[in-house]
Design a protein around this motif. Structure first.
Motif, PDB file in Angstrom:
ATOM      1  N   ARG A  38       0.856  -1.196   0.000  1.00  0.00           N
ATOM      2  CA  ARG A  38       0.000   0.000   0.000  1.00  0.00           C
ATOM      3  C   ARG A  38       0.882   1.232   0.000  1.00  0.00           C
ATOM      4  O   ARG A  38       1.840   1.324   0.783  1.00  0.00           O
ATOM      5  N   LEU A  39       0.580   2.176  -0.891  1.00  0.00           N
ATOM      6  CA  LEU A  39       1.331   3.421  -0.933  1.00  0.00           C
ATOM      7  C   LEU A  39       1.087   4.216   0.339  1.00  0.00           C
ATOM      8  O   LEU A  39      -0.020   4.220   0.883  1.00  0.00           O
ATOM      9  N   VAL A  40       2.113   4.909   0.803  1.00  0.00           N
ATOM     10  CA  VAL A  40       2.018   5.712   2.018  1.00  0.00           C
ATOM     11  C   VAL A  40       1.207   6.981   1.752  1.00  0.00           C
ATOM     12  O   VAL A  40       0.405   7.397   2.577  1.00  0.00           O
ATOM     13  N   ARG A  41       1.401   7.570   0.575  1.00  0.00           N
ATOM     14  CA  ARG A  41       0.669   8.791   0.204  1.00  0.00           C
ATOM     15  C   ARG A  41      -0.278   8.483  -0.952  1.00  0.00           C
ATOM     16  O   ARG A  41       0.035   7.674  -1.816  1.00  0.00           O
ATOM     17  N   TYR A  42      -1.386   9.173  -0.984  1.00  0.00           N
ATOM     18  CA  TYR A  42      -2.375   8.989  -2.038  1.00  0.00           C
ATOM     19  C   TYR A  42      -1.829   9.523  -3.353  1.00  0.00           C
ATOM     20  O   TYR A  42      -1.273  10.613  -3.415  1.00  0.00           O
ATOM     21  N   VAL A  43      -1.990   8.751  -4.432  1.00  0.00           N
ATOM     22  CA  VAL A  43      -1.587   9.174  -5.770  1.00  0.00           C
ATOM     23  C   VAL A  43      -2.844   9.437  -6.577  1.00  0.00           C
ATOM     24  O   VAL A  43      -3.719   8.558  -6.674  1.00  0.00           O
ATOM     25  N   VAL A  44      -2.953  10.635  -7.166  1.00  0.00           N
ATOM     26  CA  VAL A  44      -4.122  10.992  -7.967  1.00  0.00           C
ATOM     27  C   VAL A  44      -4.078  10.197  -9.270  1.00  0.00           C
ATOM     28  O   VAL A  44      -3.079  10.216  -9.982  1.00  0.00           O
ATOM     29  N   THR A  45      -5.158   9.506  -9.581  1.00  0.00           N
ATOM     30  CA  THR A  45      -5.228   8.690 -10.791  1.00  0.00           C
ATOM     31  C   THR A  45      -6.352   9.147 -11.706  1.00  0.00           C
ATOM     32  O   THR A  45      -6.966   8.339 -12.389  1.00  0.00           O
ATOM     33  N   ARG A  46      -6.597  10.431 -11.720  1.00  0.00           N
ATOM     34  CA  ARG A  46      -7.670  10.973 -12.545  1.00  0.00           C
ATOM     35  C   ARG A  46      -7.476  10.624 -14.011  1.00  0.00           C
ATOM     36  O   ARG A  46      -8.424  10.379 -14.744  1.00  0.00           O
ATOM     37  N   TRP A  47      -6.223  10.569 -14.455  1.00  0.00           N
ATOM     38  CA  TRP A  47      -5.915  10.260 -15.846  1.00  0.00           C
ATOM     39  C   TRP A  47      -6.457   8.894 -16.253  1.00  0.00           C
ATOM     40  O   TRP A  47      -6.774   8.677 -17.406  1.00  0.00           O
ATOM     41  N   ARG A  48      -6.601   7.986 -15.315  1.00  0.00           N
ATOM     42  CA  ARG A  48      -7.126   6.664 -15.650  1.00  0.00           C
ATOM     43  C   ARG A  48      -8.573   6.721 -16.102  1.00  0.00           C
ATOM     44  O   ARG A  48      -9.032   5.837 -16.809  1.00  0.00           O
ATOM     45  N   TYR A  49      -9.299   7.723 -15.673  1.00  0.00           N
ATOM     46  CA  TYR A  49     -10.711   7.782 -15.990  1.00  0.00           C
ATOM     47  C   TYR A  49     -11.021   8.763 -17.111  1.00  0.00           C
ATOM     48  O   TYR A  49     -12.125   8.770 -17.621  1.00  0.00           O
ATOM     49  N   THR A  50     -10.053   9.575 -17.507  1.00  0.00           N
ATOM     50  CA  THR A  50     -10.285  10.507 -18.602  1.00  0.00           C
ATOM     51  C   THR A  50      -9.943   9.886 -19.946  1.00  0.00           C
ATOM     52  O   THR A  50     -10.545  10.216 -20.950  1.00  0.00           O
ATOM     53  N   HIS A  51      -8.975   8.986 -19.997  1.00  0.00           N
ATOM     54  CA  HIS A  51      -8.576   8.319 -21.228  1.00  0.00           C
ATOM     55  C   HIS A  51      -8.585   6.815 -20.988  1.00  0.00           C
ATOM     56  O   HIS A  51      -8.333   6.352 -19.879  1.00  0.00           O
ATOM     57  N   GLY A  52      -8.820   6.083 -22.046  1.00  0.00           N
ATOM     58  CA  GLY A  52      -8.738   4.627 -21.938  1.00  0.00           C
ATOM     59  C   GLY A  52      -7.284   4.196 -21.907  1.00  0.00           C
ATOM     60  O   GLY A  52      -6.369   4.996 -22.077  1.00  0.00           O
ATOM     61  N   PRO A  53      -7.047   2.914 -21.699  1.00  0.00           N
ATOM     62  CA  PRO A  53      -5.676   2.418 -21.658  1.00  0.00           C
ATOM     63  C   PRO A  53      -5.003   2.533 -23.018  1.00  0.00           C
ATOM     64  O   PRO A  53      -5.663   2.475 -24.059  1.00  0.00           O
ATOM     65  N   ALA A  54      -3.697   2.677 -23.012  1.00  0.00           N
ATOM     66  CA  ALA A  54      -2.929   2.770 -24.249  1.00  0.00           C
ATOM     67  C   ALA A  54      -2.938   1.411 -24.949  1.00  0.00           C
ATOM     68  O   ALA A  54      -2.964   0.368 -24.313  1.00  0.00           O
ATOM     69  N   TRP A  55      -2.880   1.432 -26.270  1.00  0.00           N
ATOM     70  CA  TRP A  55      -2.879   0.212 -27.061  1.00  0.00           C
ATOM     71  C   TRP A  55      -1.577  -0.544 -26.856  1.00  0.00           C
ATOM     72  O   TRP A  55      -0.501   0.053 -26.746  1.00  0.00           O
ATOM     73  N   SER A  56      -1.670  -1.861 -26.794  1.00  0.00           N
ATOM     74  CA  SER A  56      -0.482  -2.708 -26.765  1.00  0.00           C
ATOM     75  C   SER A  56      -0.844  -4.069 -27.335  1.00  0.00           C
ATOM     76  O   SER A  56      -2.005  -4.501 -27.278  1.00  0.00           O
ATOM     77  N   LYS A  57       0.147  -4.747 -27.888  1.00  0.00           N
ATOM     78  CA  LYS A  57      -0.077  -6.084 -28.432  1.00  0.00           C
ATOM     79  C   LYS A  57      -0.540  -7.031 -27.323  1.00  0.00           C
ATOM     80  O   LYS A  57      -1.496  -7.791 -27.507  1.00  0.00           O
ATOM     81  N   ALA A  58       0.123  -6.969 -26.167  1.00  0.00           N
ATOM     82  CA  ALA A  58      -0.259  -7.817 -25.046  1.00  0.00           C
ATOM     83  C   ALA A  58      -1.689  -7.508 -24.596  1.00  0.00           C
ATOM     84  O   ALA A  58      -2.440  -8.415 -24.238  1.00  0.00           O
ATOM     85  N   GLY A  59      -2.072  -6.235 -24.632  1.00  0.00           N
ATOM     86  CA  GLY A  59      -3.426  -5.852 -24.257  1.00  0.00           C
ATOM     87  C   GLY A  59      -4.470  -6.404 -25.211  1.00  0.00           C
ATOM     88  O   GLY A  59      -5.545  -6.849 -24.796  1.00  0.00           O
ATOM     89  N   VAL A  60      -4.172  -6.394 -26.512  1.00  0.00           N
ATOM     90  CA  VAL A  60      -5.100  -6.940 -27.512  1.00  0.00           C
ATOM     91  C   VAL A  60      -5.258  -8.443 -27.299  1.00  0.00           C
ATOM     92  O   VAL A  60      -6.377  -8.969 -27.318  1.00  0.00           O
ATOM     93  N   LEU A  61      -4.148  -9.139 -27.086  1.00  0.00           N
ATOM     94  CA  LEU A  61      -4.218 -10.577 -26.854  1.00  0.00           C
ATOM     95  C   LEU A  61      -5.014 -10.894 -25.590  1.00  0.00           C
ATOM     96  O   LEU A  61      -5.825 -11.828 -25.564  1.00  0.00           O
ATOM     97  N   HIS A  62      -4.820 -10.092 -24.542  1.00  0.00           N
ATOM     98  CA  HIS A  62      -5.576 -10.297 -23.294  1.00  0.00           C
ATOM     99  C   HIS A  62      -7.056  -9.997 -23.503  1.00  0.00           C
ATOM    100  O   HIS A  62      -7.917 -10.755 -23.052  1.00  0.00           O
TER     101      HIS A  62
END
Length: 147
Positions: A52-76
């Motif tokens: 568990r991280l000691v300090r909170y990390v803002v992850t707003r970027w995760r909800y504004t854009h979808g995940p980046a394309w990757s070959k492994a991601g397509v296969l998954h």
């Protein structure tokens, strides 16, 4: 155990890291062991399963854009199944070939077996007389996190 789950300070999952990376995070006091393997030690540290991280990390970027394309991601995303014949897939096929301007995007790529990828070649599925069994879609962060 080859991967350790990293969770934010608010206990939300972030990503996975190697055991060595997790130990470095603990040594730098960036993270704390949240859950460990029982009766297993790595030097003076218990073998971590979750840190568990000691300090909170803002992850707003995760909800504004979808995940980046990757070959492994397509296969998954496609469950390592060919989009044309449903056989085991080990490669990625571009629906609109790259030579014709097709890009590495979630909606232009599909998992494919070597035989179907070779048979389709530098043509669209319609030109090759092949039927695409699935409609490629951009996956969500949560669907890619379940590995």
């Amino acid at each position: 155990m080859d991967a350790v789950l990293v969770i934010n300070a608010d206990l939300g999952p972030l990503h996975r890291v190697t055991v060595a990376h997790a130990i470095r995070m603990i040594c730098r006091r960036v993270a704390e062991i949240h859950e460990a393997e029982p009766d297993r030690m790595l030097g003076v540290f218990p073998m971590p399963k979750v840190v568990r991280l000691v300090r909170y990390v803002v992850t707003r970027w995760r909800y504004t854009h979808g995940p980046a394309w990757s070959k492994a991601g397509v296969l998954h995303r496609d469950g390592r199944r060919c989009g044309y014949c449903a056989g085991p897939a080990a490669t990625v096929d571009h629906i609109l070939p790259r030579s014709r301007g097709g890009r590495n995007t979630w909606t232009n790529t599909v998992a494919a077996c070597a035989a179907c990828n070779q048979a389709k070649g530098d043509r669209t599925p319609a030109e090759a007389g092949m039927v695409l069994r699935v409609t490629p879609q951009t996956p969500s962060w949560s669907s890619l996190a379940r590995r």
